[in-house]
Design an enzyme around this catalytic site. Structure first.
Site, PDB file in Angstrom:
ATOM      1  N   GLU A   1     -34.717  92.950  -0.045  1.00 41.32           N
ATOM      2  CA  GLU A   1     -33.919  92.982   1.186  1.00 41.32           C
ATOM      3  C   GLU A   1     -33.528  91.569   1.592  1.00 41.32           C
ATOM      4  OE1 GLU A   1     -34.488  95.439   5.201  1.00 41.32           O
ATOM      5  OE2 GLU A   1     -35.686  93.603   5.201  1.00 41.32           O
TER       6      GLU A   1
ATOM      7  N   TYR B   1     -26.123  92.313   6.160  1.00 43.26           N
ATOM      8  CA  TYR B   1     -27.346  92.935   5.668  1.00 43.26           C
ATOM      9  C   TYR B   1     -27.114  93.462   4.258  1.00 43.26           C
ATOM     10  CZ  TYR B   1     -31.221  96.179   5.129  1.00 43.26           C
ATOM     11  OH  TYR B   1     -32.332  96.834   4.645  1.00 43.26           O
TER      12      TYR B   1
END
Ligand code: GDP
Ligand code: MN
Length: 386
Positions: A197, A109
């Site tokens: 993101e 992530y």
């Protein structure tokens, strides 16, 4: 302003942030053609909507053959995709991203956000990326690291390595990762992003790093500097009433109560929503017509709120400063003449030219409920919906 994954990936390519090969398609035929051109399987078929959690909702699937691409494209195009971010009504899928499937070793992530508290850019990274990142944040928050970048200094070499180590990037891929993160930071700054993101950022079996997903949000207040980005806006993905309100520069947010309200100034709008709640009712929207609203804006604000079928009463709360009460009253009268006022309207007005304003309203012969002050206004509007 949010954009689609396929658009975010085009932006990534321009900044040399590696992404899988692929492109957006609007029909099953096009999906098949694009898949064959990729020259191998698996191929990934991904719903393009402005919401995450598509994988779990059935909007991201792998196809092992051209027939499967056809089946999946048929299934996903036109489906109403429900994810934890869409709400129960879901979102209609109108386009797909067809991409070359990757052999994933690990899912990581990586995101960049504006951190208002420290006036810096914060990089958040976790070795436990993928579809359960919310669980990670909840149960093992220590598995997510944060690195703060001073925007005046820019991102430093040691910070790139710090993030790389935290993600467990192997030595062979470290240089590639550093370049990726440094390019991503540049993309973030040059385009006035509020969020970028990548979940997951993947490490492939042959030690490459690649953005498998891409989410980008631009700061709407900076969009005037980026005409080319404005073209990426997809009105299909936005609340139609909010789109309509934005055409008139009204700050409008649709909520789920039944008391519509029109207020000038964001602070006063907050306070008005609080007093509505306090009086036992629930606001149907946030509507700030702005300190210097014209009577035309007031008219459009009332029209938009009255078009909302869940609105059972309206509270108009105006403090006349730059927006004078007489101008405001004229807007209300014009709106009332053009719109069918089907619900009780409570008006509380105070400030510059308030007497003229009240005169205009009373002479118009509209069926308005006059309020003396804020709490009186809240009581009256709550009584109208209960
Ligand atoms: P999201 O659920 O909306 O965040 O959509 P993502 O683009 O993140 O995809 C969800 C999941 O699908 C990923 O976490 C991967 O596990 C899987 N996935 C997506 N693309 C590929 C691929 O090319 N190969 C493999 N094996 N899995 C993929
Ligand atoms: Mn994702």
């Amino acid at each position: 302003m949010k954009i689609h994954e396929y658009q975010a990936k085009q932006l990534f390519r321009r900044y040399n942030v590696p992404v899988p090969e692929g492109s957006v398609v609007f029909s099953v035929e096009e999906a098949k053609r694009t898949a064959s051109a990729l020259g191998g399987f698996p191929v990934v078929v991904k719903a393009q909507i402005h919401a995450g959690g598509r994988g779990k909702g059935g909007g991201v699937k792998l196809a092992a053959s051209i027939n499967e691409v056809e089946t999946l494209a048929n299934e996903i195009l036109g489906m109403t995709l429900v994810t934890h971010q869409t709400g129960p009504e879901g979102r209609l899928v109108k386009k797909l991203l067809v991409e070359a499937g990757q052999l994933i070793e690990r899912e990581l992530y990586l995101s960049l956000l504006v951190d208002r508290n420290t006036a810096s850019i914060v990089i958040m990274a976790s070795p436990d990326g993928g579809m359960d990142i919310e669980q990670v944040a909840h149960k093992t928050p220590d598995r997510i690291i944060k690195v703060y970048i001073d925007p005046l200094m820019g991102i430093q070499g040691y910070q790139l390595r710090q993030v790389g180590f935290a993600l467990g990037i192997p030595g062979a891929a470290m240089k590639q990762f550093s370049t990726l993160l440094s390019n991503l930071y540049q993309l973030f700054m040059e385009n006035d992003c509020s969020m970028v993101e990548i979940n997951p950022l993947i490490l492939t079996v042959d030690d490459k790093v690649l953005a498998l997903d891409a989410k980008v949000d631009f700061d709407a207040n900076a969009l005037y500097r980026h005409q080319e980005l404005m073209e990426l806006r997809d009105l299909d993905e936005e609340d139609p009433m909010e789109v309509e309100a934005s055409r008139f520069n009204l700050n409008y947010i649709n909520l789920d109560g039944n008391v519509g309200n029109i207020v000038n100034g964001a602070g006063l709008a907050m306070a008005t929503m609080d007093i509505i709640k306090n009086a036992g009712a629930t606001p149907a929207n946030f509507m700030d017509v702005g300190g210097g609203a014209s009577s035309e804006q007031v008219e459009n604000a009332l029209r938009i709120i009255l078009a909302d079928s869940k609105v059972k009463a309206v509270l108009i709360n105006i403090f006349g400063g730059i927006l004078r009460c007489d101008i405001f009253a004229k807007g209300i009268v014009d709106a009332a003449r053009k719109t069918n006022i089907r619900v009780p309207i409570v008006v509380r007005m105070e400030g510059t030219n308030v007497e003229e304003g009240k005169k205009i309203l009373s002479q118009a012969g509209l069926n308005l409920i006059n309020a003396e002050n804020l709490s009186d206004a809240a009581q009256k509007v709550a009584a109208a919906v209960i």
